[in-house]
Structures are given as C-alpha cells and as structure tokens.
Design a protein around this motif. Structure first.
Motif, mmCIF file in Angstrom:
data_model
loop_
_atom_site.group_PDB
_atom_site.id
_atom_site.type_symbol
_atom_site.label_atom_id
_atom_site.label_comp_id
_atom_site.label_asym_id
_atom_site.label_seq_id
_atom_site.Cartn_x
_atom_site.Cartn_y
_atom_site.Cartn_z
ATOM 1 N N PHE A 22 0.800 -1.227 0.000
ATOM 2 C CA PHE A 22 0.000 0.000 0.000
ATOM 3 C C PHE A 22 0.835 1.282 0.000
ATOM 4 N N ALA A 23 1.860 1.347 0.855
ATOM 5 C CA ALA A 23 2.625 2.593 0.959
ATOM 6 C C ALA A 23 3.432 2.872 -0.299
ATOM 7 N N ALA A 24 4.204 1.896 -0.759
ATOM 8 C CA ALA A 24 5.081 2.114 -1.915
ATOM 9 C C ALA A 24 4.307 2.444 -3.194
ATOM 10 N N PRO A 25 3.262 1.691 -3.544
ATOM 11 C CA PRO A 25 2.563 1.985 -4.802
ATOM 12 C C PRO A 25 1.859 3.340 -4.818
ATOM 13 N N GLU A 39 -4.778 4.836 1.984
ATOM 14 C CA GLU A 39 -4.666 3.384 1.748
ATOM 15 C C GLU A 39 -3.767 2.730 2.799
ATOM 16 N N THR A 40 -2.637 3.371 3.081
ATOM 17 C CA THR A 40 -1.695 2.804 4.047
ATOM 18 C C THR A 40 -2.270 2.814 5.451
ATOM 19 N N ARG A 78 9.437 3.182 2.099
ATOM 20 C CA ARG A 78 8.446 3.130 1.019
ATOM 21 C C ARG A 78 7.731 4.458 0.813
ATOM 22 N N CYS A 79 7.395 5.147 1.902
ATOM 23 C CA CYS A 79 6.646 6.408 1.780
ATOM 24 C C CYS A 79 6.879 7.231 3.036
ATOM 25 N N LEU A 249 15.989 7.775 8.412
ATOM 26 C CA LEU A 249 16.963 6.753 8.017
ATOM 27 C C LEU A 249 16.370 5.847 6.946
ATOM 28 N N GLY A 250 15.084 5.502 7.080
ATOM 29 C CA GLY A 250 14.422 4.676 6.073
ATOM 30 C C GLY A 250 14.382 5.360 4.717
#
Length: 391
Positions: A22-25, A39-40, A78-79, A249-250
């Motif tokens: 959900f987060a990445a797309p 969505e996330t 991812r987001c 960091l992510g």
C-alpha cells in the motif's frame, strides 16, 4: 523463540507487507496530490497496527519500542508521509501508555483505541510561543457544568482533519505560568477545527498539516495526571526524535538503494569495468553508515534508560542533550545522503518518472530540520551546556 519475539516479528512482518502493498505503490500520488495516505493508514488499521504499543492487558499487542522504531524505518523506505503519520500517532500512544498512573479514563481510552483502531494527532506547537513546546498560551478553562474548555491557535496540526482524537498541550489553569502544562486528550466529537492556512509544501506533502484554531470541551478526567514537563522529558521528546530519525533513516536508505541499483545497472553495461559512479556511491554509503550508527545508538540508549527503575536518567540534562543532538544530527545527515544519491544517479535521479528517482526522498528529508527547528534546539542546548555537569 519467546512469545514476545514471535509477536514482535509478526508485527514487523505485517508492517512490511503493508508498506510493500500500500505505501510504496501510492507514495508518488500522495506526494503529487498532497493527499493523506489513506490506503496505508486503513491497511495499518485493518492489521491492528495502530494499537501495537498498547499493553496486552488493554487489548493491544504490547510490542517492544525497538520493534515500533523498526516499523517506522520500514514504512519510511516506502513512503515518508505514511511513516510520519504512523510515527506521530505512535508518539502520542507511547506517551500516554508510559504515563498512565492508574488513570481509569486513559486506560479505558487505550482499550477503545485498540478495539476501534483510533488515530491520534497532536497539537503541541502554538502561535506566540516561538516554537517552544515547553510553554503554552492556551489554558484549561473550567466551565459551570464541571466540564472544561480550551481554544488553541496551532500553526500546524499534522493530519488533524483525518484524526479521531487530539492530544493537546495546555496551561493547567488560566492563571498558571506558561510552563505549568498538562496534556489533554480530546475526542473528535468534542473538537471543532477552524483551518487557518493551506498545505502545499515542498516535502512531506501527505501529512496534511495546515494550521488550525482548535476548540474543545472535555471532562477533567481527560487530562493526563502526569505533569507535561515529566512526560515531555521522559517520553514525548526522546520518542519523537527517535521515531522521526528512524523514518528519516528509512528514506535515506531507499535513496541509497536506488543509487546502488543505478550503479549496478551501469556496471552491467560497462563490460566488467567499475563505473565512475561507484566511487561516489562509496562516499554515500559512508554517510549512510554514520546516520545508521547514530540513530541505532540513540535507540539502544533510550531503551536501556527506560528499563531502569523510575526512568530517572531520562530526566537529566545529559539525556536531553543526547536526544536533542540525535535530532539535529539525523535531520542534517539524512538529506545529505539523499543529495549524495542524487549526485550518483544524475538526471535520472532528478526526474520523477524513473526507477532511480530520489527527488521525493530529498524533499521529504529537507523538512527534518524544521520539525522542531534545529536552531531552536541549538538554543536549548546552549542553555543546558552552561549548567550541565556531565554531557
């Protein structure tokens, strides 16, 4: 493997799955449209991740703080906006859970949060305080019917219109000094939000953080028993700096990974020769390693101090300096890594429609120095250094 390790790993696996599915797309659309990452957050709700830190006796999962930090890191990869919303919600949950002091209303609230997966936002900054979270102008004002009211002018309230509840800093009474503060938790049905600004920022666009005049009516039991000065030093400030640093960091890690993928693709085309960009990538890796070491070291120190009786070490000046310095260092180092990744990828990293794009990463991390402005933190540190005996 112990039950707690199994539980924490299962939670982290679930967050990683939500991040991938959900987060990445949706990250680019959230950024482009400056919209809430619905969505996330809904997927995290469905996975019961919003109550991850709530004690099991109150219906939560009781995951460890280190696992919560790892979840912020994974979402950040991812987001950034999704990670920031999750982190800011968890900051409020952790602060409440660590300072319950047998307050029945707050225990019942955490149980309701676990069963309903309620999302908490915060209003800790205020117009007229110069960015000092340790001072308030708005106050808890008693009403004739035994309830209390307040009106607070907040320059930003992240995802305020999307939250179920709001944790607010206020003066204890209208007569109290600015530093005599409490934390009050108002439910959505008790709150009126009057938006005072727009939200079209450079980065972290999905956090949806315009300013509001916040008005609410609540009961006396909705004020946390612990004085805010203690909750701030033992929980809210260090937890904020740690979880924010983890998600920064992510973001930086994903920027590095994209730069590495770019260099590997170039190496495949260069008939066994090391491409010039590999040298630049090595420099970026050094920067990322420094960031990772600082962030993980601070996390370990916080967990160790939290497990000590009374958590007294967290109220010391040296502890305040430690976590203030974490925030400064991480907020400066993360955009440096992203800018280095951009230097590796060149024009394909600058463009928004390539697999190697790092523009969103750089813009999101550039907000880091503004979240509790670094200059404000340096001013605090300067004052502490004059009187602190051990640093």
């Amino acid at each position: 493997m112990s039950v707690s390790i199994d539980r924490d790993q299962a939670f982290l696996d679930t967050v990683c799955a939500v991040a991938d599915e959900f987060a990445a797309p949706n990250a680019d659309a959230v950024d482009r449209d400056a919209r809430f990452p619905i969505e996330t957050i809904e997927a995290l709700r469905d996975a019961r991740a919003l109550s991850a830190f709530v004690p099991t006796r109150l219906g939560g999962d009781g995951v460890g703080f280190e696992t919560l930090a790892a979840a912020c890191f994974e979402l950040g990869r991812r987001c950034g906006a999704s990670a920031m919303v999750f982190a800011m919600h968890q900051i409020q949950v952790v602060t409440i859970a660590r300072h319950l002091e047998d307050a029945d209303w707050f225990e019942e609230y955490l149980a309701a949060l676990a069963s309903e997966q309620r999302l908490i936002a915060s209003a800790t900054s205020e117009v007229g305080t110069g960015g000092d979270m340790g001072r308030s102008i708005a106050a808890v004002t008693p009403a004739a019917d035994g309830s209390s009211t307040f009106e607070k002018q907040a320059p930003t309230v992240s995802y305020g219109s999307h939250a179920d509840d709001l944790l607010v800093t206020l003066r204890r009474t209208p007569e109290a000094e600015p530093g005599d503060q409490v934390l009050a938790l108002a439910r959505k049905e008790q709150i009126a939000l009057e938006q005072t600004g727009t939200w079209d920022p450079l980065g972290m666009r999905g956090t949806c953080s315009p300013g509001y005049v916040v008005r609410a009516t609540l009961r006396p039991e909705q004020i946390l028993p612990t004085p805010f000065s203690r909750a701030m030093s033992e929980s809210m400030v260090p937890v904020s700096h740690i979880l924010w640093s983890q998600l920064w960091l992510g973001i930086a890690t994903d920027a590095f990974d994209r730069a590495r993928a770019f260099v590997r693709a170039a190496a495949k085309r260069s008939a066994g020769e090391t491409p010039p960009t590999a040298l630049r990538l090595s420099h970026v890796m050094s920067e990322l390693s420094l960031l990772r070491a600082e962030v993980n070291s601070a996390l370990g120190e916080f967990v160790e101090a939290s497990e000590e009786p009374g958590r007294e070490r967290l109220s010391t000046m040296s502890s305040a300096l430690r976590f203030n310095n974490l925030k400064i260092a991480a907020s400066e180092q993360a955009p440096r890594v992203c800018q280095g990744a951009l230097g590796v990828c060149g024009i394909v990293g600058f463009k928004n429609d390539t697999p190697f794009s790092v523009g969103r990463h750089l813009r999101d991390t550039m907000s880091a120095c503004l979240m509790i402005a670094n200059e404000r933190i340096h001013q605090t540190n300067a004052s502490l250094l004059l009187i602190a005996k051990d640093v």
